[in-house]
Design a protein around this motif. Sequence first.
Motif, mmCIF file in Angstrom:
data_model
loop_
_atom_site.group_PDB
_atom_site.id
_atom_site.type_symbol
_atom_site.label_atom_id
_atom_site.label_comp_id
_atom_site.label_asym_id
_atom_site.label_seq_id
_atom_site.Cartn_x
_atom_site.Cartn_y
_atom_site.Cartn_z
ATOM 1 N N GLY B 39 -57.124 -48.239 8.615
ATOM 2 C CA GLY B 39 -56.594 -49.504 8.082
ATOM 3 C C GLY B 39 -57.198 -50.760 8.672
ATOM 4 N N LYS B 40 -58.335 -50.629 9.347
ATOM 5 C CA LYS B 40 -58.955 -51.810 9.988
ATOM 6 C C LYS B 40 -59.437 -52.823 8.932
ATOM 7 C CE LYS B 40 -62.218 -49.446 12.088
ATOM 8 N NZ LYS B 40 -62.041 -48.121 11.490
ATOM 9 N N SER B 41 -60.220 -52.332 7.981
ATOM 10 C CA SER B 41 -60.739 -53.233 6.940
ATOM 11 C C SER B 41 -59.604 -53.758 6.064
ATOM 12 C CB SER B 41 -61.751 -52.505 6.051
ATOM 13 O OG SER B 41 -62.824 -52.071 6.836
ATOM 14 N N VAL B 42 -58.623 -52.905 5.813
ATOM 15 C CA VAL B 42 -57.466 -53.308 4.992
ATOM 16 C C VAL B 42 -56.727 -54.469 5.666
ATOM 17 C CG1 VAL B 42 -55.249 -52.503 4.050
ATOM 18 C CG2 VAL B 42 -57.257 -51.034 3.950
ATOM 19 N N LEU B 43 -56.667 -54.411 7.003
ATOM 20 C CA LEU B 43 -56.024 -55.498 7.758
ATOM 21 C C LEU B 43 -56.749 -56.832 7.498
ATOM 22 C CD1 LEU B 43 -53.953 -56.324 10.022
ATOM 23 C CD2 LEU B 43 -55.789 -55.897 11.653
ATOM 24 N N LEU B 44 -58.084 -56.802 7.572
ATOM 25 C CA LEU B 44 -58.855 -58.030 7.338
ATOM 26 C C LEU B 44 -58.677 -58.531 5.907
ATOM 27 C CD1 LEU B 44 -62.334 -57.655 9.112
ATOM 28 C CD2 LEU B 44 -60.204 -58.578 9.996
ATOM 29 N N LYS B 45 -58.752 -57.599 4.947
ATOM 30 C CA LYS B 45 -58.653 -58.014 3.532
ATOM 31 C C LYS B 45 -57.251 -58.537 3.205
ATOM 32 C CE LYS B 45 -62.653 -55.640 1.751
ATOM 33 N NZ LYS B 45 -63.281 -54.803 0.753
ATOM 34 N N ASN B 46 -56.234 -58.048 3.911
ATOM 35 C CA ASN B 46 -54.886 -58.620 3.751
ATOM 36 C C ASN B 46 -54.842 -60.041 4.308
ATOM 37 O OD1 ASN B 46 -52.470 -56.921 2.725
ATOM 38 N ND2 ASN B 46 -53.811 -55.451 3.749
ATOM 39 N N THR B 47 -55.590 -60.264 5.390
ATOM 40 C CA THR B 47 -55.580 -61.586 6.034
ATOM 41 C C THR B 47 -56.075 -62.666 5.081
ATOM 42 O OG1 THR B 47 -56.144 -60.418 8.068
ATOM 43 C CG2 THR B 47 -56.312 -62.821 8.136
ATOM 44 N N VAL B 48 -57.117 -62.342 4.310
ATOM 45 C CA VAL B 48 -57.693 -63.356 3.417
ATOM 46 C C VAL B 48 -57.202 -63.223 1.968
ATOM 47 C CG1 VAL B 48 -59.753 -63.800 4.793
ATOM 48 C CG2 VAL B 48 -59.776 -61.943 3.129
ATOM 49 N N SER B 69 -50.009 -67.759 -4.047
ATOM 50 C CA SER B 69 -50.704 -67.383 -5.285
ATOM 51 C C SER B 69 -52.211 -67.358 -5.005
ATOM 52 C CB SER B 69 -50.419 -68.411 -6.385
ATOM 53 O OG SER B 69 -51.022 -69.641 -6.028
ATOM 54 N N GLU B 70 -52.971 -66.753 -5.923
ATOM 55 C CA GLU B 70 -54.430 -66.674 -5.758
ATOM 56 C C GLU B 70 -55.010 -68.090 -5.615
ATOM 57 O OE1 GLU B 70 -56.121 -63.906 -5.438
ATOM 58 O OE2 GLU B 70 -58.199 -64.521 -5.776
ATOM 59 N N HIS B 71 -54.479 -69.018 -6.371
ATOM 60 C CA HIS B 71 -54.970 -70.397 -6.320
ATOM 61 C C HIS B 71 -54.669 -71.044 -4.965
ATOM 62 C CE1 HIS B 71 -54.728 -74.780 -7.037
ATOM 63 N NE2 HIS B 71 -55.849 -74.540 -7.687
ATOM 64 N N ASP B 72 -53.428 -70.861 -4.488
ATOM 65 C CA ASP B 72 -53.043 -71.480 -3.205
ATOM 66 C C ASP B 72 -53.752 -70.826 -2.016
ATOM 67 O OD1 ASP B 72 -51.447 -73.246 -4.528
ATOM 68 O OD2 ASP B 72 -49.611 -72.072 -4.283
ATOM 69 N N TYR B 73 -54.163 -69.568 -2.209
ATOM 70 C CA TYR B 73 -54.847 -68.861 -1.119
ATOM 71 C C TYR B 73 -56.209 -69.483 -0.803
ATOM 72 C CZ TYR B 73 -53.797 -64.897 1.858
ATOM 73 O OH TYR B 73 -53.415 -64.132 2.915
ATOM 74 N N LEU B 74 -56.706 -70.249 -1.753
ATOM 75 C CA LEU B 74 -58.011 -70.881 -1.571
ATOM 76 C C LEU B 74 -58.050 -71.725 -0.293
ATOM 77 C CD1 LEU B 74 -60.590 -70.805 -3.165
ATOM 78 C CD2 LEU B 74 -59.907 -72.884 -4.323
ATOM 79 N N GLU B 75 -56.943 -72.391 -0.010
ATOM 80 C CA GLU B 75 -56.844 -73.225 1.202
ATOM 81 C C GLU B 75 -57.004 -72.360 2.459
ATOM 82 O OE1 GLU B 75 -56.751 -76.550 1.321
ATOM 83 O OE2 GLU B 75 -57.014 -76.374 -0.857
ATOM 84 N N VAL B 76 -56.433 -71.149 2.412
ATOM 85 C CA VAL B 76 -56.531 -70.226 3.558
ATOM 86 C C VAL B 76 -57.977 -69.746 3.691
ATOM 87 C CG1 VAL B 76 -55.664 -68.064 4.547
ATOM 88 C CG2 VAL B 76 -54.150 -69.502 3.149
ATOM 89 N N ARG B 77 -58.580 -69.439 2.536
ATOM 90 C CA ARG B 77 -59.956 -68.915 2.564
ATOM 91 C C ARG B 77 -60.958 -69.962 3.032
ATOM 92 N NH1 ARG B 77 -59.015 -65.882 -3.114
ATOM 93 N NH2 ARG B 77 -57.786 -64.160 -2.294
ATOM 94 N N LYS B 78 -60.581 -71.227 2.900
ATOM 95 C CA LYS B 78 -61.486 -72.275 3.391
ATOM 96 C C LYS B 78 -61.568 -72.255 4.910
ATOM 97 C CE LYS B 78 -61.041 -75.681 -0.288
ATOM 98 N NZ LYS B 78 -60.386 -76.929 -0.689
ATOM 99 N N VAL B 79 -60.478 -71.866 5.569
ATOM 100 C CA VAL B 79 -60.511 -71.832 7.038
ATOM 101 C C VAL B 79 -60.903 -70.461 7.584
ATOM 102 C CG1 VAL B 79 -58.871 -73.722 7.379
ATOM 103 C CG2 VAL B 79 -58.011 -71.395 7.264
ATOM 104 N N CYS B 80 -60.875 -69.448 6.707
ATOM 105 C CA CYS B 80 -61.236 -68.092 7.151
ATOM 106 C C CYS B 80 -62.590 -67.705 6.554
ATOM 107 C CB CYS B 80 -60.222 -67.067 6.660
ATOM 108 S SG CYS B 80 -58.603 -67.248 7.343
ATOM 109 N N GLY B 81 -63.571 -67.462 7.374
ATOM 110 C CA GLY B 81 -64.844 -66.949 6.866
ATOM 111 C C GLY B 81 -64.876 -65.455 7.082
ATOM 112 N N MET B 82 -65.304 -64.726 6.062
ATOM 113 C CA MET B 82 -65.347 -63.267 6.239
ATOM 114 C C MET B 82 -66.753 -62.730 6.032
ATOM 115 S SD MET B 82 -62.809 -60.378 4.888
ATOM 116 C CE MET B 82 -63.222 -58.634 4.964
#
Lengths: 244, 242
Positions: B39-48, B69-82
Amino acid sequence: MKQLRHFFDLVARTLFVLSSTPFRMKEFSRQLYFVANGSLPIVLFCVGFAAIVTILEASFHMKLVIQNDSMVPGFAALLILRELGPVVTALLLTSRVGAGFTAEVGLMKTTEQIDALRMLGIDPVQYLVVPRLIATIVGTFLLALLASMTCLLGAMFVTDIHLGYSPAMFLSSMRVFVDFQDLLLAGLKGAVFGAVIPLVSCHFGFLCEEGAEGVGKATTQSVVVSSVSIIVLDFILSYVFSYV
Amino acid sequence: MIEYRGLVKRFGAKTILNGLNLRIEEGEIVFVLGTSGTGKSVLLKNTVGLFRPDAGEIWIQGREVSKLSEHDYLEVRKVCGMVFQHPALFDSMTVYENVAFGLRRFEELSESEIADRVKESLARVHLKGIEDKKPPQISYGMQKRVSLARTVALNPRILLFDEPTTGLDPVTTRAVNHLIFELSRKMKTTSIVVSHDMECALEIADRIVLLDKGSIVTQGTPSEIKKSEIPLVRGFLEEVLA
């Protein structure tokens, strides 16, 4: 059942995105070139031969049963416009274009390119499905009409050479059997089949599993389901246009 | 900074993350280790937000994000680089276009500013002169570094690495690992690295977390992990010592 839900979710999402996001002209042009221009020679070559076979078979059997093949040009023209042109074109595009879409989207999914798109705030449906959908609808519509015209020319040629009916006789016989509605049906079938191919192909691409086997399996399923869907939709459209 | 509270993720009947609790402080480099399928990768993919948890919460910078929501998650993805396990570069684009892609999407920059940022990001991962090449024209190790450059170009506050050295030769593996350390420290990011590489974890991690069957078996600093008597930890350590 789960796959069916995924497919209808994809269709709904595509329709929503189609109506709410700006049109990507550059990607549309690239896809249209791939669908229409890239498929043109093979489609024209195949439908040309299909038309020749249709004329030869129809003539042979009519002569055998009723000792007269004078109605062959008219019937053949009708069959070409309503069936051969759009259906053969769509089935050829299913294997050439649809398989390509599934393999491309599938590989993008298994190599995490679709995840990377989502990380960059790009909706994969908007980015991948919408331009392919519009390009394939336009491309199949145009190819179906062009294929029908090529079929008619091929049929006219064989009728002249093999059956001895001149092009003028072919056209006058065609005028008795064919009307504008038949041309409309050819275009409509092309457009409907053109919508089925990218939606089914991208659906299987998005569900693709890892590895060469996964991509192979997704591609095969995509071609089979698209072909069956085209044949079923062909029946529905023909029935509606003939009997309703 | 990042906190997982009772995180559960299932795929069908299979439970991948089983009530996982973990807190990661700002600026930490945390290595998450474990055997395949834990579940290591699953943990990361849940994070973003690429996967959504079935239960539990994910807190990032003081905000609960798992139900966005997928749209609101964009703000999170801006601070998280994967950085993904695969380079995940877009084949139809050049290296330059790949790195510039996110900049064009997220930031309002002129073309010359984008060019500077692309050049700077590629320099950070020690690459130059490959801007016009397409991904298939460069080596796999270079593709991984371009993928890293694409991520750091956006100056994320959190860096997530999903098995960044999988498929690389030992020399490139070492180079990429040092790059992760260097970038995390220089950019002062919080970093989570999912890996099988205990040797590298001991060398550069602030904390090591060991996962098994979707739960944390143990966690601690590299020196604490070295002293652990847990069989799974010893298994990883024996490989390094050997």
